[in-house]
Design a protein around this motif. Structure first.
Motif, PDB file in Angstrom:
ATOM      1  N   LEU A 230     -19.476 -10.004  14.802  1.00 34.53           N
ATOM      2  CA  LEU A 230     -18.696  -8.959  14.133  1.00 34.53           C
ATOM      3  C   LEU A 230     -19.203  -7.559  14.459  1.00 34.53           C
ATOM      4  O   LEU A 230     -18.677  -6.572  13.927  1.00 34.53           O
ATOM      5  CB  LEU A 230     -18.716  -9.195  12.624  1.00 34.53           C
ATOM      6  N   PRO A 234     -12.498  -5.727  16.947  1.00 35.69           N
ATOM      7  CA  PRO A 234     -11.528  -6.835  17.017  1.00 35.69           C
ATOM      8  C   PRO A 234     -10.948  -7.012  18.410  1.00 35.69           C
ATOM      9  O   PRO A 234     -10.662  -8.146  18.831  1.00 35.69           O
ATOM     10  CB  PRO A 234     -10.450  -6.417  16.008  1.00 35.69           C
ATOM     11  N   MET A 237     -12.966  -9.314  20.628  1.00 36.05           N
ATOM     12  CA  MET A 237     -13.074 -10.714  20.231  1.00 36.05           C
ATOM     13  C   MET A 237     -11.941 -11.519  20.835  1.00 36.05           C
ATOM     14  O   MET A 237     -10.939 -10.971  21.292  1.00 36.05           O
ATOM     15  CB  MET A 237     -13.040 -10.842  18.705  1.00 36.05           C
ATOM     16  N   SER A 242      -9.595 -12.594  16.382  1.00 33.55           N
ATOM     17  CA  SER A 242      -9.421 -11.163  16.128  1.00 33.55           C
ATOM     18  C   SER A 242      -8.445 -10.830  14.992  1.00 33.55           C
ATOM     19  O   SER A 242      -8.694  -9.869  14.250  1.00 33.55           O
ATOM     20  CB  SER A 242      -8.982 -10.452  17.417  1.00 33.55           C
ATOM     21  N   TYR A 245     -10.370 -10.593  11.577  1.00 33.72           N
ATOM     22  CA  TYR A 245     -11.627  -9.837  11.640  1.00 33.72           C
ATOM     23  C   TYR A 245     -12.120  -9.439  10.250  1.00 33.72           C
ATOM     24  O   TYR A 245     -13.279  -9.690   9.889  1.00 33.72           O
ATOM     25  CB  TYR A 245     -11.418  -8.602  12.514  1.00 33.72           C
ATOM     26  N   LYS A 249     -15.403 -10.863   8.023  1.00 35.52           N
ATOM     27  CA  LYS A 249     -16.456 -10.010   7.461  1.00 35.52           C
ATOM     28  C   LYS A 249     -16.738 -10.373   6.005  1.00 35.52           C
ATOM     29  O   LYS A 249     -17.898 -10.449   5.569  1.00 35.52           O
ATOM     30  CB  LYS A 249     -16.046  -8.543   7.570  1.00 35.52           C
TER      31      LYS A 249
END
Length: 274
Positions: A230, A234, A237, A242, A245, A249
């Motif tokens: 992370l 995004p 990724m 993504s 995202y 988190k």
């Protein structure tokens, strides 16, 4: 049983169907025209299949690389892709742009022309060889096969690239990262007793839910520098993760406050919950 003999009869079939199509007035008998088109599609597919086997037998070490196929969307990787490429080349040469816009089609036409001319040369050379020495592949035969294989691969990559967005090397690498994460997750789950080898060998349906869930925890806590890192944006990724995202988190923040016992309990519950 000889491949050159099989090619001869497959080529005869294509020639015969083409002759029937050329001798038919499509406007007067559209139904028969569609029937013949389907026969042509099937006979060309068979011809290409035999030709593929001949190249594998004759020039196995000189085949043009097909590594680019990994860039293609999975829905395009079907058995009849080669036949579809041949049909696309024929349409482009005739000035018909069925799937690509006109500007892309104009750029692809020279490649389509070279490919179809190469195929005609291959057909001629292999027919002659099948009638003279159907058990051998002299150097001139090998040379035309190598050229056709290269032209086919180059056209296939160019055509599909103009049709869809092919995967970039970065996207392919991200996919490989996910594969590694899932493999590491399964190995860890087996070691901790969350899963058994019998479940994997028996294709336990629950694994379709269990392994991705465990992989998210592994990716966030155990391998934080992997595909679920992370610290990346995004956009950096994989497209698999993504869109989630912000959710990832929140999950990571919750996982950080769990004790080792609580984490173990959570992972075990993910292996049983549906």
């Amino acid at each position: 049983p000889r491949l050159l003999s099989q090619f001869f009869f497959a080529d005869e079939r294509v020639t015969r169907v083409v002759a029937e199509i050329n001798g038919l007035d499509a406007e007067l008998d559209p139904q028969q025209y569609l029937v013949l088109l389907n026969q042509l599609h099937l006979s060309q597919a068979h011809l290409l299949a035999v030709l593929e086997r001949i190249m594998e037998e004759c020039i196995p070490m000189q085949r043009h690389s097909r590594d680019y196929l990994v860039k293609f969307p999975e829905e395009l990787l079907v058995d009849n892709l080669g036949n579809h490429m041949l049909f696309a080349a024929e349409c482009l040469l005739a000035g018909t742009f069925l799937e690509v816009d006109e500007s892309d089609g104009a750029q692809l036409r020279p490649q389509a022309r070279n490919l179809l001319c190469s195929l005609e040369l291959v057909r001629t050379v292999l027919r002659e060889q099948s009638l003279s020495q159907p058990s051998s592949y002299p150097e001139p035969v090998r040379a035309v096969l190598i050229q056709f294989d290269r032209l086919f691969a180059e056209f296939e990559l160019s055509y599909v690239s103009s049709l869809v967005a092919v995967k970039s090397p970065e996207e392919i690498y991200r996919q490989q990262e996910i594969i590694v994460l899932f493999c590491e997750t399964v190995e860890r789950a087996l070691h901790l007793g969350y899963l058994t080898q019998e479940m994997i060998d028996g294709y336990e349906p629950l694994l379709m839910f269990t392994i991705p869930r465990l992989a998210i925890i592994s990716g966030l806590l155990i391998y934080p520098d992997g595909p679920l890192c992370l610290e990346r944006s995004p956009e950096e990724m994989s497209r698999v993760f993504s869109p989630f995202y912000n959710l990832l988190k929140k999950i990571r923040d919750l996982l950080w406050v769990l004790s080792a016992e609580e984490l173990c309990l959570l992972e075990r519950s993910l292996c049983t919950a549906e």
